[in-house]
Design a protein around this motif. Structure first.
Motif, mmCIF file in Angstrom:
data_model
loop_
_atom_site.group_PDB
_atom_site.id
_atom_site.type_symbol
_atom_site.label_atom_id
_atom_site.label_comp_id
_atom_site.label_asym_id
_atom_site.label_seq_id
_atom_site.Cartn_x
_atom_site.Cartn_y
_atom_site.Cartn_z
ATOM 1 N N CYS A 96 7.672 -21.986 -5.740
ATOM 2 C CA CYS A 96 8.985 -21.540 -5.259
ATOM 3 C C CYS A 96 9.439 -22.317 -4.024
ATOM 4 O O CYS A 96 9.991 -21.753 -3.058
ATOM 5 N N MET A 97 9.170 -23.583 -4.041
ATOM 6 C CA MET A 97 9.605 -24.505 -2.989
ATOM 7 C C MET A 97 10.281 -25.681 -3.670
ATOM 8 O O MET A 97 9.766 -26.219 -4.659
ATOM 9 N N PRO A 98 11.456 -26.075 -3.205
ATOM 10 C CA PRO A 98 12.203 -27.135 -3.893
ATOM 11 C C PRO A 98 11.462 -28.462 -3.970
ATOM 12 O O PRO A 98 11.726 -29.263 -4.862
ATOM 13 N N GLU A 99 10.512 -28.694 -3.058
ATOM 14 C CA GLU A 99 9.772 -29.965 -3.095
ATOM 15 C C GLU A 99 8.712 -29.991 -4.187
ATOM 16 O O GLU A 99 8.298 -31.070 -4.622
ATOM 17 N N TYR A 100 8.256 -28.813 -4.631
ATOM 18 C CA TYR A 100 7.122 -28.761 -5.550
ATOM 19 C C TYR A 100 7.409 -28.065 -6.877
ATOM 20 O O TYR A 100 6.569 -28.108 -7.781
ATOM 21 N N ASN A 101 8.543 -27.419 -7.010
ATOM 22 C CA ASN A 101 8.811 -26.681 -8.251
ATOM 23 C C ASN A 101 8.819 -27.591 -9.481
ATOM 24 O O ASN A 101 8.182 -27.288 -10.503
ATOM 25 N N TYR A 102 9.552 -28.681 -9.381
ATOM 26 C CA TYR A 102 9.658 -29.568 -10.541
ATOM 27 C C TYR A 102 8.309 -30.191 -10.884
ATOM 28 O O TYR A 102 7.928 -30.267 -12.057
ATOM 29 N N GLU B 183 19.987 -25.025 2.224
ATOM 30 C CA GLU B 183 19.697 -23.600 2.116
ATOM 31 C C GLU B 183 19.955 -23.084 0.705
ATOM 32 O O GLU B 183 19.230 -22.209 0.209
ATOM 33 N N LYS B 184 21.000 -23.619 0.067
ATOM 34 C CA LYS B 184 21.293 -23.204 -1.309
ATOM 35 C C LYS B 184 20.161 -23.604 -2.250
ATOM 36 O O LYS B 184 19.767 -22.837 -3.129
ATOM 37 N N ILE B 185 19.611 -24.803 -2.082
ATOM 38 C CA ILE B 185 18.500 -25.257 -2.927
ATOM 39 C C ILE B 185 17.259 -24.395 -2.694
ATOM 40 O O ILE B 185 16.568 -24.012 -3.642
ATOM 41 N N LYS B 186 16.983 -24.055 -1.462
ATOM 42 C CA LYS B 186 15.854 -23.182 -1.178
ATOM 43 C C LYS B 186 16.060 -21.794 -1.775
ATOM 44 O O LYS B 186 15.118 -21.166 -2.263
ATOM 45 N N PHE B 187 17.319 -21.311 -1.738
ATOM 46 C CA PHE B 187 17.639 -20.010 -2.316
ATOM 47 C C PHE B 187 17.407 -20.015 -3.830
ATOM 48 O O PHE B 187 16.820 -19.072 -4.392
ATOM 49 N N MET B 188 17.835 -21.076 -4.514
ATOM 50 C CA MET B 188 17.664 -21.164 -5.965
ATOM 51 C C MET B 188 16.204 -21.409 -6.360
ATOM 52 O O MET B 188 15.767 -21.005 -7.430
#
Length: 352
Positions: A43-49, A150-155
């Motif tokens: 649940c972190m934008p750097e590692y989700n993908y 912040e939007k990317i972290k929220f998603m």
């Protein structure tokens, strides 16, 4: 134990059935491993993908390599590819057939893993949650005023139930991504099934003689290797028996001579002699370590040519002996009659 031994011998004698069983077990193991696997998206934008796609690809590669490791024909293929040519040329079509056969079996477990992962949809949800359009799933005011970071972290917190407060948006986004993931899963299954159908349907359209030739000689290479290993094991067993027997004879020579002075050989001695002769016959004339090493080296460097012919000289000699023997029985040998002394002939016929 006897039942398990018989089952193991049956599987060894039926290599194709054995490998199909291994592929089936690996496919079931891949599905069972996924069901027992605890999915934890970071649940972190750097590692989700990375986590989502890695969960889809890396276990598939592992299952694919495991299929090669568990397949006994891999060593046969490598030996046939790297061996010196010698008297037997290497056929590239046979090597390609063996490689394709191994690859097809090794792809079963990865295909099952990818299918199960796509049908479940958790990896897709973790990988692509940051790419969603929030306007489609709820109130846009939730992200109004947020910066792009912040939007990317929220998603990115959508896959995590405990970290995302707005459950309605989370449920709607999860269903949307899982729907796409399941559609990809069914497309993947359709593509794999259609490819397998094309392979089986197109093969009869080509020359069957070439396919039968490659299939025959690939089976021959596998069977030859097994029989050579069995012959080496039998020779090593007989070699060890004779070596140990001679060792004990030399150590207990005096006791052996003492027993021989008492009486003639009994039935047990005759049986021992028969067993000893049978072990001697199984040595095939190779009675020294250097000779055996030379045989093994010659087998590796210069395998015999695949051309089995009977010895013409032996056939002619046998025919000549047969004619002389028949003439001697009738009293006529090479034009001579009863003035020549009759001789007895022993003629042996080969059943080979």
């Amino acid at each position: 134990m006897d039942k398990f031994r018989m089952m193991f011998q049956f599987l060894q004698s039926n290599q194709e059935s054995f490998m199909n069983g291994i592929c089936g077990i690996m496919a079931l193991a891949s599905a069972q491993m996924y069901s027992a696997f605890e999915f934890n998206c970071p649940c972190m934008p750097e590692y989700n993908y990375t986590y989502g796609i890695g969960l889809l690809i890396i276990p598939s590669i592992w299952f694919f390599l495991l299929g090669f490791v568990l397949n006994n024909n891999v060593s046969v293929l490598a030996e046939e590819w790297k061996r010196p040519t010698g008297k037997r040329r290497k056929d590239p079509t046979i090597l390609r057939y063996m490689f394709c056969s191994i690859t097809q079996r090794s792809l079963i477990a990865p295909a099952v893993w990818v299918s199960v992962t796509l049908m479940d949809g958790k990896s897709f949800l973790c990988a692509f949650s940051v790419n969603l359009d929030i306007d489609k799933f709820g109130n846009y005011s939730l992200v109004k005023g947020m910066s792009e970071t912040e939007k990317i972290k929220f998603m990115a917190r959508i896959p995590c139930k405990d970290l995302f407060e707005h459950q309605e948006i989370r449920v709607a986004a999860s269903r949307y991504i899982k729907c796409i993931s399941q559609a990809c899963g069914w497309m993947f299954l359709l593509m794999m099934t259609f490819t397998a159908f094309l392979i089986r349907a197109i093969r009869p359209c080509f020359t069957q003689a070439a396919f039968l030739k490659t299939k025959y000689w690939s089976h021959y290479i596998d069977i030859e290797r097994k029989m050579f290993d069995d012959t080496c094991k039998e020779h090593a067993k007989s070699f060890a028996k004779v070596c140990i027997h001679q060792y004990f004879e030399n150590i207990s020579g005096e006791m052996h001579n003492f027993h021989h002075h008492h009486s003639s050989k009994d039935d047990s001695d005759d049986e021992d002699e028969d067993k000893k002769k049978s072990d001697e016959d199984k040595l095939l004339g190779i009675r020294a370590q250097d000779d055996m090493n030379k045989v093994l080296w010659n087998w590796h460097t210069c395998k015999p040519a695949l051309a089995l012919r009977k010895d013409q000289m032996d056939v002619e000699n046998n025919g000549r002996l047969n004619g002389d023997a028949n003439g001697a029985v009738n009293g006529f040998v090479k034009g001579h009659t009863h003035g020549v002394e009759k001789k007895e002939w022993a003629v042996y016929y080969s059943k080979v």
